[in-house]
Design a protein around this motif. Sequence first.
Motif, PDB file in Angstrom:
ATOM      1  N   THR A 160      -6.754  -6.012  -3.109  1.00  0.00           N
ATOM      2  CA  THR A 160      -7.520  -5.737  -1.899  1.00  0.00           C
ATOM      3  C   THR A 160      -6.759  -4.796  -0.970  1.00  0.00           C
ATOM      4  O   THR A 160      -7.301  -3.789  -0.504  1.00  0.00           O
ATOM      5  N   PHE A 161      -5.504  -5.105  -0.707  1.00  0.00           N
ATOM      6  CA  PHE A 161      -4.743  -4.290   0.239  1.00  0.00           C
ATOM      7  C   PHE A 161      -4.323  -2.943  -0.345  1.00  0.00           C
ATOM      8  O   PHE A 161      -4.315  -1.937   0.368  1.00  0.00           O
ATOM      9  N   LEU A 162      -3.983  -2.895  -1.626  1.00  0.00           N
ATOM     10  CA  LEU A 162      -3.620  -1.613  -2.237  1.00  0.00           C
ATOM     11  C   LEU A 162      -4.843  -0.730  -2.460  1.00  0.00           C
ATOM     12  O   LEU A 162      -4.745   0.496  -2.472  1.00  0.00           O
ATOM     13  N   GLY A 163      -5.998  -1.345  -2.647  1.00  0.00           N
ATOM     14  CA  GLY A 163      -7.217  -0.588  -2.903  1.00  0.00           C
ATOM     15  C   GLY A 163      -7.921  -0.088  -1.657  1.00  0.00           C
ATOM     16  O   GLY A 163      -8.779   0.792  -1.726  1.00  0.00           O
ATOM     17  N   ALA A 164      -7.562  -0.625  -0.497  1.00  0.00           N
ATOM     18  CA  ALA A 164      -8.238  -0.220   0.743  1.00  0.00           C
ATOM     19  C   ALA A 164      -8.001   1.256   1.060  1.00  0.00           C
ATOM     20  O   ALA A 164      -8.899   1.934   1.568  1.00  0.00           O
ATOM     21  N   PHE A 166      -1.329  -2.348  13.541  1.00  0.00           N
ATOM     22  CA  PHE A 166      -1.440  -3.789  13.765  1.00  0.00           C
ATOM     23  C   PHE A 166      -1.245  -4.548  12.448  1.00  0.00           C
ATOM     24  O   PHE A 166      -0.542  -5.555  12.394  1.00  0.00           O
ATOM     25  N   MET A 167      -1.872  -4.047  11.390  1.00  0.00           N
ATOM     26  CA  MET A 167      -1.720  -4.671  10.070  1.00  0.00           C
ATOM     27  C   MET A 167      -0.263  -4.676   9.618  1.00  0.00           C
ATOM     28  O   MET A 167       0.235  -5.681   9.110  1.00  0.00           O
ATOM     29  N   VAL A 168       0.403  -3.554   9.790  1.00  0.00           N
ATOM     30  CA  VAL A 168       1.798  -3.445   9.365  1.00  0.00           C
ATOM     31  C   VAL A 168       2.661  -4.404  10.188  1.00  0.00           C
ATOM     32  O   VAL A 168       3.475  -5.150   9.638  1.00  0.00           O
ATOM     33  N   TRP A 169       2.483  -4.379  11.485  1.00  0.00           N
ATOM     34  CA  TRP A 169       3.298  -5.212  12.374  1.00  0.00           C
ATOM     35  C   TRP A 169       3.089  -6.697  12.091  1.00  0.00           C
ATOM     36  O   TRP A 169       4.049  -7.440  11.884  1.00  0.00           O
ATOM     37  N   GLY A 206      -0.008  -2.401   2.304  1.00  0.00           N
ATOM     38  CA  GLY A 206      -1.360  -1.842   2.328  1.00  0.00           C
ATOM     39  C   GLY A 206      -1.638  -1.078   3.603  1.00  0.00           C
ATOM     40  O   GLY A 206      -2.299  -0.030   3.579  1.00  0.00           O
ATOM     41  N   GLY A 207      -1.123  -1.566   4.738  1.00  0.00           N
ATOM     42  CA  GLY A 207      -1.295  -0.856   6.004  1.00  0.00           C
ATOM     43  C   GLY A 207      -0.607   0.494   6.000  1.00  0.00           C
ATOM     44  O   GLY A 207      -1.169   1.489   6.478  1.00  0.00           O
ATOM     45  N   VAL A 228      -2.359   4.250   6.271  1.00  0.00           N
ATOM     46  CA  VAL A 228      -1.934   5.319   7.181  1.00  0.00           C
ATOM     47  C   VAL A 228      -1.746   6.624   6.405  1.00  0.00           C
ATOM     48  O   VAL A 228      -2.237   7.682   6.814  1.00  0.00           O
ATOM     49  N   VAL A 229      -1.054   6.551   5.278  1.00  0.00           N
ATOM     50  CA  VAL A 229      -0.796   7.769   4.497  1.00  0.00           C
ATOM     51  C   VAL A 229      -2.099   8.358   3.967  1.00  0.00           C
ATOM     52  O   VAL A 229      -2.346   9.570   4.093  1.00  0.00           O
TER      53      VAL A 229
END
Length: 170
Positions: free
Chosen positions: A56-60, A101-104, A135-136, A140-141
Amino acid sequence: MQTFERLFLAVNRWALILLLAAMSVIIFTNVVLRYTTHESIEWAEEVSRHMMIWLTFLGAGPVLRYGGHIAVENLQDALPRKAAIALRIVVALLLFAFFGFMVWYGWLYMQRTMFQLTAVTQIPFAYIYSAMPIGGVLLVVHFLLIVKGYVLDRQFASDDHFDATASASL
């Protein structure tokens, strides 16, 4: 920059392919074992759930890159070009803020759960929660690579594998 982008996208895609393939094999094997031997792999459900979180997070990021997330675009369609661009700038800034926010908070979750172990595999939950900040960062990238086209012309990436504008018109 194009070489970096191609490599970045290829690595992200292969990570998704390998995760999905491994998860599918684990679940299939577990189902076959359960029906043929009445035994199951005790860690299969837990590991496949954790793989689904990572998927889920890698595919977003790739989904965002190709415009595959749900979006309501009626307002920007109704606005004049300059106002629509201004609105997309606000949306882009809000997205970057959310990704930050996700990263933090993902990092905070990782720190809080480093010593909590999963029930079956006994690995720290931080390894599962690390999908959120990673994933966050990937979001961004991916968004940085397309944000100019998105803001100016509401364009998303397209390639041989996926074109959001073509699939949206079907």
